[in-house]
Design a protein around this motif. Structure first.
Motif, PDB file in Angstrom:
ATOM      1  N   UNK A 455       0.841  -1.166   0.154  1.00  0.00           N
ATOM      2  CA  UNK A 455       0.160   0.042   0.052  1.00  0.00           C
ATOM      3  C   UNK A 455       0.824   1.229  -0.028  1.00  0.00           C
ATOM      4  N   UNK A 456       0.510   2.248  -0.937  1.00  0.00           N
ATOM      5  CA  UNK A 456       1.416   3.420  -1.075  1.00  0.00           C
ATOM      6  C   UNK A 456       1.614   4.113   0.244  1.00  0.00           C
ATOM      7  N   UNK A 457       0.613   4.078   1.046  1.00  0.00           N
ATOM      8  CA  UNK A 457       0.592   5.149   2.451  1.00  0.00           C
ATOM      9  C   UNK A 457       1.697   4.487   3.223  1.00  0.00           C
ATOM     10  N   UNK A 458       2.149   3.305   3.171  1.00  0.00           N
ATOM     11  CA  UNK A 458       3.231   2.683   4.004  1.00  0.00           C
ATOM     12  C   UNK A 458       4.479   2.893   3.058  1.00  0.00           C
ATOM     13  N   UNK A 459       4.721   3.652   2.054  1.00  0.00           N
ATOM     14  CA  UNK A 459       5.930   3.892   1.346  1.00  0.00           C
ATOM     15  C   UNK A 459       7.140   4.311   2.006  1.00  0.00           C
ATOM     16  N   UNK A 460       6.782   5.231   3.339  1.00  0.00           N
ATOM     17  CA  UNK A 460       8.097   5.611   3.772  1.00  0.00           C
ATOM     18  C   UNK A 460       8.357   5.084   5.086  1.00  0.00           C
ATOM     19  N   UNK A 461       7.677   3.889   5.436  1.00  0.00           N
ATOM     20  CA  UNK A 461       8.012   3.184   6.597  1.00  0.00           C
ATOM     21  C   UNK A 461       9.622   2.740   6.567  1.00  0.00           C
ATOM     22  N   UNK A 462       9.927   2.842   7.839  1.00  0.00           N
ATOM     23  CA  UNK A 462      11.071   2.342   8.142  1.00  0.00           C
ATOM     24  C   UNK A 462      11.263   0.977   8.806  1.00  0.00           C
ATOM     25  N   UNK A 463      12.449   0.227   8.580  1.00  0.00           N
ATOM     26  CA  UNK A 463      12.483  -1.179   8.837  1.00  0.00           C
ATOM     27  C   UNK A 463      12.887  -1.103  10.476  1.00  0.00           C
ATOM     28  N   UNK A 464      13.181  -2.257  10.912  1.00  0.00           N
ATOM     29  CA  UNK A 464      13.662  -2.361  12.386  1.00  0.00           C
ATOM     30  C   UNK A 464      14.824  -1.585  12.840  1.00  0.00           C
TER      31      UNK A 464
END
Length: 503
Positions: A455-464
């Motif tokens: 989903x594009x809304x989570x495009x900027x999520x950072x990993x652990x």
């Protein structure tokens, strides 16, 4: 016995308890310094737990690292008597591991950080105390010390859940948890007083577990007394173990609790209840236990099926894991109820395995929530493309939960199933059905949340983060190690199980 062996167990209690007291004198505004000091204390605690476990002589067996401190001699005969056996040794190690992991990932706690760690260390000292004391009075004291801080830890640092029309405040979760657990504690205390009075009538007024066990072995507690008193411990301790139908506090408590508290809650605290049934109920009232085991295995099988079906119907990640914990604690209760050496060994191993697995799951859910501010699996999808490491860790924990060979959950559940088939075959079949249902909701969760279309809304999520990555890797390593080579744990557990009356 060397000098370390004489003080090892009292240090296990004093280190977190002393850390809790020392933190009270730190400035309330020193969030980072409080976290660093908490890491130092929990690291010492973990090293102590590791050394004690490694030094336990499984060839000798029985209680070791014995030390007794007189507290209230005379008619009451209450003493701080410490010792560790093959059942409590892996659980002490579990508490050290989960506490250290929980402290490490608590750098996000910014509100009254000092007070948070004061309560967290008091809780962990209580957990250590329950596992190592050999006196019923102090067992109850440390049991309450482990339970009561949960109210503030959830009520102050927890979070409220507004899931559509479903609203659960953190105050509701904290109050519900404490009311259930205090109710269970009342039953436990009544049972302890009944044992003391009965022992007094036989010329041994004491709270000593060792003396009371000797009275039980010599037939001083008649069958009728045991049959009436055992359910007080089965239900009283069972409430904390998530025993159906007294389990409803657990999912709500999990959801409201902050990440580190959820890790300790599901990973360690629920094990206190199962441990209490073994240590107090079965050790001291073996005839009463034998009479009530059909009831316990019936309720345990309901735990397995009800928890699995409830988890399948949830959309909140924390509720899924909360009901999953209820289901997996059902396996522990079923293993205990078999009174079979294989089934009982599987129950203790399942306590350790589930503690690591569920602590990791709550850690990862906390990381996801910190970044997305939601736990709704109907909104979260395709996270694997953004959070690859987090997704990998969650997949390993999920596969351990459904009992994949090569991971710790498999050998533990296999032993429970074997013990159940040898004693209560119809319930063993229900347990296997529960394992199949676990596979359904775990695979559904992995598919919808991590492996779906991004989903594009989570495009900027950072990993652990590096800390989350280190703790997650350690927990995954433990699950794989125990799954591939369970012998180091089982050789200790089996020695403890062999000493249980009637097993």
């Amino acid at each position: 016995m060397n000098d370390f062996d004489q003080v090892a167990l009292v240090l296990l209690i004093l280190v977190p308890l002393g850390g809790s007291l020392a933190m009270m004198f730190m400035s309330s505004g020193q969030s980072k310094e409080s976290w660093h000091f908490a890491i130092f204390i929990s690291a010492i605690s973990l090293v102590l737990a590791l050394v004690i476990f490694a030094r336990y002589d499984y060839d000798l067996g029985g209680f070791q690292f014995l030390r007794t401190y007189e507290w209230l001699p005379g008619p009451l005969d209450i003493n701080l008597s410490l010792g560790i056996d093959g059942i409590s040794a892996p659980l002490v190690l579990l508490n050290g591991i989960v506490l250290f992991g929980g402290v490490l990932i608590s750098q996000t706690v910014k509100h009254r950080t000092r007070d948070f760690f004061v309560l967290l260390f008091a809780l962990s000292a209580g957990v250590y105390g329950v596992f190592i004391v050999r006196d019923l009075f102090f067992l109850f004291f440390f049991y309450e010390l482990a339970v009561l801080p949960m109210y503030l830890l959830i009520g102050v640092w927890g979070s409220s859940t507004d899931f559509g029309t479903f609203l659960r405040t953190k105050e509701y979760g904290a109050m519900k948890l404490i009311m259930y657990l205090v109710g269970g504690s009342v039953l436990v205390w009544i049972g302890i007083l009944a044992l003391y009075v009965e022992a007094s009538g036989n010329g041994a007024a004491t709270f000593s577990l060792e003396t009371l066990a000797q009275l039980a072995e010599s037939g001083q507690f008649d069958s009728t007394f045991q049959t009436w008193v055992f359910p007080l411990f089965m239900v009283g301790f069972g409430v904390l173990a998530g025993l159906w139908p007294f389990h409803t506090w657990s999912p709500d408590g999990h959801v409201a609790a902050p990440t580190a508290v959820s890790m300790l809650h599901a990973g360690v605290l629920m094990k206190l209840g199962a441990y209490g049934i073994i240590r107090v109920g079965i050790f001291l009232l073996p005839e009463g236990a034998a009479n009530w085991m059909p009831v316990l295995i019936s309720l345990g099988s309901v735990n397995v099926l009800y928890g699995a079906v409830s988890a399948m119907s949830q959309n909140d990640l924390k509720y899924i894991i909360g009901y999953s914990s209820v289901s997996h604690m059902g396996y522990v209760l079923m293993g205990i109820a078999t009174l079979d050496n294989i089934g009982m060994g599987g129950a203790v191993l399942q306590m350790f395995s589930h503690g690591i697995m569920t602590a990791l799951m709550f850690l990862l859910v906390g990381a996801i929530y910190d970044r997305t501010h939601t736990r709704d699996i109907s909104v979260l999808n395709g996270l694997a493309s953004r959070m690859g490491v987090n997704s990998f860790f969650f997949a390993i924990a999920g596969l351990a939960s459904l009992g994949l060979p090569g991971l710790s959950g498999f050998i533990a559940e296999f032993m429970v199933f074997t013990g159940a088939f040898r004693t209560y075959m119809p319930f063993a079949i229900l347990a296997v059905i529960g394992a199949a249902l676990t596979a359904v909701y775990i695979l559904r969760l992995l598919a919808r949340t991590f492996l779906g279309e991004a989903d594009e809304q989570w495009a900027n999520l950072t990993d652990a983060s590096p800390v989350e990555m280190a703790v997650g890797a350690a927990f995954v390593g433990i699950m794989i190690f125990v799954g591939v080579w369970p012998e180091p744990l089982l050789r200790v557990i089996n020695v403890g199980v062999q000493s249980i009356p009637g097993v």
